[in-house]
Design a protein around this motif. Structure first.
Motif, PDB file in Angstrom:
ATOM      1  N   LYS A  79      -5.054  -4.858   5.778  1.00  0.00           N
ATOM      2  CA  LYS A  79      -5.090  -6.325   5.743  1.00  0.00           C
ATOM      3  C   LYS A  79      -3.790  -6.883   5.171  1.00  0.00           C
ATOM      4  CE  LYS A  79     -10.125  -6.872   5.374  1.00  0.00           C
ATOM      5  NZ  LYS A  79     -11.257  -7.320   4.522  1.00  0.00           N
ATOM      6  N   ASP A  80      -3.278  -6.234   4.120  1.00  0.00           N
ATOM      7  CA  ASP A  80      -2.005  -6.685   3.553  1.00  0.00           C
ATOM      8  C   ASP A  80      -0.867  -6.494   4.557  1.00  0.00           C
ATOM      9  OD1 ASP A  80      -3.385  -7.228   1.250  1.00  0.00           O
ATOM     10  OD2 ASP A  80      -2.830  -5.355   0.253  1.00  0.00           O
ATOM     11  N   ARG A  81      -0.893  -5.387   5.276  1.00  0.00           N
ATOM     12  CA  ARG A  81       0.149  -5.144   6.281  1.00  0.00           C
ATOM     13  C   ARG A  81       0.082  -6.176   7.397  1.00  0.00           C
ATOM     14  NH1 ARG A  81       0.774   0.466   9.783  1.00  0.00           N
ATOM     15  NH2 ARG A  81       2.600  -0.156  10.998  1.00  0.00           N
ATOM     16  N   TYR A  82      -1.129  -6.544   7.810  1.00  0.00           N
ATOM     17  CA  TYR A  82      -1.290  -7.567   8.851  1.00  0.00           C
ATOM     18  C   TYR A  82      -0.780  -8.919   8.355  1.00  0.00           C
ATOM     19  CZ  TYR A  82      -3.680 -10.759  12.055  1.00  0.00           C
ATOM     20  OH  TYR A  82      -3.978 -11.753  12.947  1.00  0.00           O
ATOM     21  N   ALA A  83      -1.046  -9.226   7.081  1.00  0.00           N
ATOM     22  CA  ALA A  83      -0.554 -10.495   6.530  1.00  0.00           C
ATOM     23  C   ALA A  83       0.971 -10.528   6.519  1.00  0.00           C
ATOM     24  CB  ALA A  83      -1.106 -10.692   5.111  1.00  0.00           C
ATOM     25  N   ARG A  84       1.592  -9.390   6.189  1.00  0.00           N
ATOM     26  CA  ARG A  84       3.065  -9.351   6.209  1.00  0.00           C
ATOM     27  C   ARG A  84       3.597  -9.502   7.634  1.00  0.00           C
ATOM     28  NH1 ARG A  84       2.151  -5.250   2.358  1.00  0.00           N
ATOM     29  NH2 ARG A  84       2.406  -3.628   3.949  1.00  0.00           N
ATOM     30  N   ALA A  85       2.907  -8.904   8.604  1.00  0.00           N
ATOM     31  CA  ALA A  85       3.331  -9.053  10.000  1.00  0.00           C
ATOM     32  C   ALA A  85       3.219 -10.515  10.439  1.00  0.00           C
ATOM     33  CB  ALA A  85       2.484  -8.152  10.901  1.00  0.00           C
ATOM     34  N   GLN A  86       2.164 -11.202  10.005  1.00  0.00           N
ATOM     35  CA  GLN A  86       2.027 -12.623  10.334  1.00  0.00           C
ATOM     36  C   GLN A  86       3.154 -13.437   9.703  1.00  0.00           C
ATOM     37  OE1 GLN A  86      -2.114 -13.097   8.922  1.00  0.00           O
ATOM     38  NE2 GLN A  86      -2.640 -13.748  10.989  1.00  0.00           N
ATOM     39  N   THR A  87       3.522 -13.097   8.468  1.00  0.00           N
ATOM     40  CA  THR A  87       4.608 -13.822   7.795  1.00  0.00           C
ATOM     41  C   THR A  87       5.923 -13.617   8.530  1.00  0.00           C
ATOM     42  OG1 THR A  87       3.489 -13.580   5.655  1.00  0.00           O
ATOM     43  CG2 THR A  87       5.848 -14.094   5.629  1.00  0.00           C
ATOM     44  N   ARG A  88       6.201 -12.362   8.934  1.00  0.00           N
ATOM     45  CA  ARG A  88       7.447 -12.100   9.652  1.00  0.00           C
ATOM     46  C   ARG A  88       7.467 -12.824  10.997  1.00  0.00           C
ATOM     47  NH1 ARG A  88       6.532  -6.814   7.655  1.00  0.00           N
ATOM     48  NH2 ARG A  88       5.719  -6.147   9.679  1.00  0.00           N
ATOM     49  N   LEU A 160      12.130  -3.291   4.453  1.00  0.00           N
ATOM     50  CA  LEU A 160      11.432  -3.029   3.200  1.00  0.00           C
ATOM     51  C   LEU A 160       9.925  -2.988   3.405  1.00  0.00           C
ATOM     52  CD1 LEU A 160      13.462  -5.228   0.669  1.00  0.00           C
ATOM     53  CD2 LEU A 160      13.451  -2.740   0.865  1.00  0.00           C
ATOM     54  N   ALA A 161       9.415  -3.907   4.224  1.00  0.00           N
ATOM     55  CA  ALA A 161       7.976  -3.902   4.503  1.00  0.00           C
ATOM     56  C   ALA A 161       7.561  -2.624   5.226  1.00  0.00           C
ATOM     57  CB  ALA A 161       7.598  -5.132   5.329  1.00  0.00           C
ATOM     58  N   ASP A 162       8.414  -2.181   6.173  1.00  0.00           N
ATOM     59  CA  ASP A 162       8.103  -0.936   6.882  1.00  0.00           C
ATOM     60  C   ASP A 162       8.110   0.254   5.932  1.00  0.00           C
ATOM     61  OD1 ASP A 162       7.849  -2.275   9.245  1.00  0.00           O
ATOM     62  OD2 ASP A 162       9.916  -1.932   9.891  1.00  0.00           O
ATOM     63  N   LEU A 163       9.067   0.263   4.982  1.00  0.00           N
ATOM     64  CA  LEU A 163       9.092   1.348   3.999  1.00  0.00           C
ATOM     65  C   LEU A 163       7.823   1.336   3.145  1.00  0.00           C
ATOM     66  CD1 LEU A 163      12.817   1.220   2.813  1.00  0.00           C
ATOM     67  CD2 LEU A 163      11.742   3.006   4.174  1.00  0.00           C
ATOM     68  N   ALA A 164       7.398   0.135   2.752  1.00  0.00           N
ATOM     69  CA  ALA A 164       6.161   0.045   1.977  1.00  0.00           C
ATOM     70  C   ALA A 164       4.962   0.530   2.791  1.00  0.00           C
ATOM     71  CB  ALA A 164       5.932  -1.401   1.514  1.00  0.00           C
ATOM     72  N   ASP A 165       4.934   0.150   4.085  1.00  0.00           N
ATOM     73  CA  ASP A 165       3.840   0.620   4.949  1.00  0.00           C
ATOM     74  C   ASP A 165       3.859   2.134   5.083  1.00  0.00           C
ATOM     75  OD1 ASP A 165       3.038  -1.977   5.322  1.00  0.00           O
ATOM     76  OD2 ASP A 165       4.182  -2.247   7.171  1.00  0.00           O
ATOM     77  N   GLN A 166       5.071   2.701   5.222  1.00  0.00           N
ATOM     78  CA  GLN A 166       5.171   4.153   5.324  1.00  0.00           C
ATOM     79  C   GLN A 166       4.678   4.818   4.039  1.00  0.00           C
ATOM     80  OE1 GLN A 166       5.909   5.993   7.963  1.00  0.00           O
ATOM     81  NE2 GLN A 166       6.100   4.133   9.181  1.00  0.00           N
ATOM     82  N   ARG A 167       4.979   4.189   2.907  1.00  0.00           N
ATOM     83  CA  ARG A 167       4.487   4.743   1.643  1.00  0.00           C
ATOM     84  C   ARG A 167       2.971   4.727   1.603  1.00  0.00           C
ATOM     85  NH1 ARG A 167       3.349   2.504  -3.516  1.00  0.00           N
ATOM     86  NH2 ARG A 167       3.649   4.020  -5.218  1.00  0.00           N
TER      87      ARG A 167
END
Length: 225
Positions: A79-88, A160-167
């Motif tokens: 859900k957090d990743r989806y929210a970041r995708a919406q922001t981008r 940075l968001a992708d790195l966080a998602d990978q983590r």
């Protein structure tokens, strides 16, 4: 109960694939599928939790409780990743609108031809036109530089968001590997090696974040200079 668990795994994998697409381009159909899957995952997890409470075997019930907690964490991360995708996506749309508005403002306007017989009087017209062209060119160059900076900053934030998602993916994989190791009864030495690898992955993630920040700062300083 195992069928409910497998269903949760399938839905989670499908959602992860959709989020990968959303990181590149969040379209309306993809957004609708993600929201539907998130709702289905919440319902499926609730069913799994309710069913696990009725499990008579204590060991299986504890394992199901542990799995349900891990799935709840994974769903929240998605859900957090989806929210970041919406922001981008919103930022990309905003930048696109701003560039279009800038192009419309700087587009040359048509001049009304002088009527036949009219006398045109111009004082210092050539110098004024030259100065106007010069400042217009400087303004357009500044706008292009700002646009490039915005693009680089957006790309940096996305990295940075992708790195966080990978983590998060590494953490989820790590938890699943530990779960599988406990289920299969592997040795403690192997579990310790897996945990040490998780610590190494964390340091690699931190190093990548530092390199990304330094690279973005360098690009910003270069274009500002």
């Amino acid at each position: 109960m195992n069928s409910l668990y497998q269903n949760l795994l399938r839905q989670s994998d499908t959602l992860a694939q959709l989020l990968d697409r959303a990181d590149v381009d969040l379209t309306a159909p993809v957004s609708g599928q993600i929201e539907t899957l998130l709702a289905n995952l919440d319902r499926s997890l609730a069913d799994y939790v309710d069913f696990s409470r009725t499990e008579p075997n204590l060991a299986k019930r504890e394992k199901a409780t542990l799995r349900s907690k891990r799935f709840a964490d994974d769903i929240q991360l998605m859900k957090d990743r989806y929210a970041r995708a919406q922001t981008r996506a919103a930022q990309r749309q905003t930048h696109g609108d701003e560039r279009n508005e800038l192009f419309q403002r700087t587009a040359p306007t048509s001049t009304t031809p002088t009527a036949p017989g009219a006398i045109s009087i111009s004082i210092g017209g050539a110098a004024s036109s030259s100065a106007t062209d010069y400042y217009a060119g400087e303004s357009a160059a500044l706008h292009r530089t700002e646009s490039h900076l915005d693009d680089f900053l957006t790309a940096g934030r996305a990295a940075l968001a992708d790195l966080a998602d990978q983590r998060h993916v590494l953490k989820r994989t790590h938890r699943r590997m530990l779960d599988a190791a406990n289920t299969l009864g592997l040795s403690r030495s192997l579990i310790g090696a897996i945990e040490r690898r998780g610590i190494q992955d964390t340091w690699v993630f931190v190093a990548l974040v530092v390199v990304s920040v330094v690279a973005m700062w360098g690009m910003y300083a270069y274009f500002r200079g």
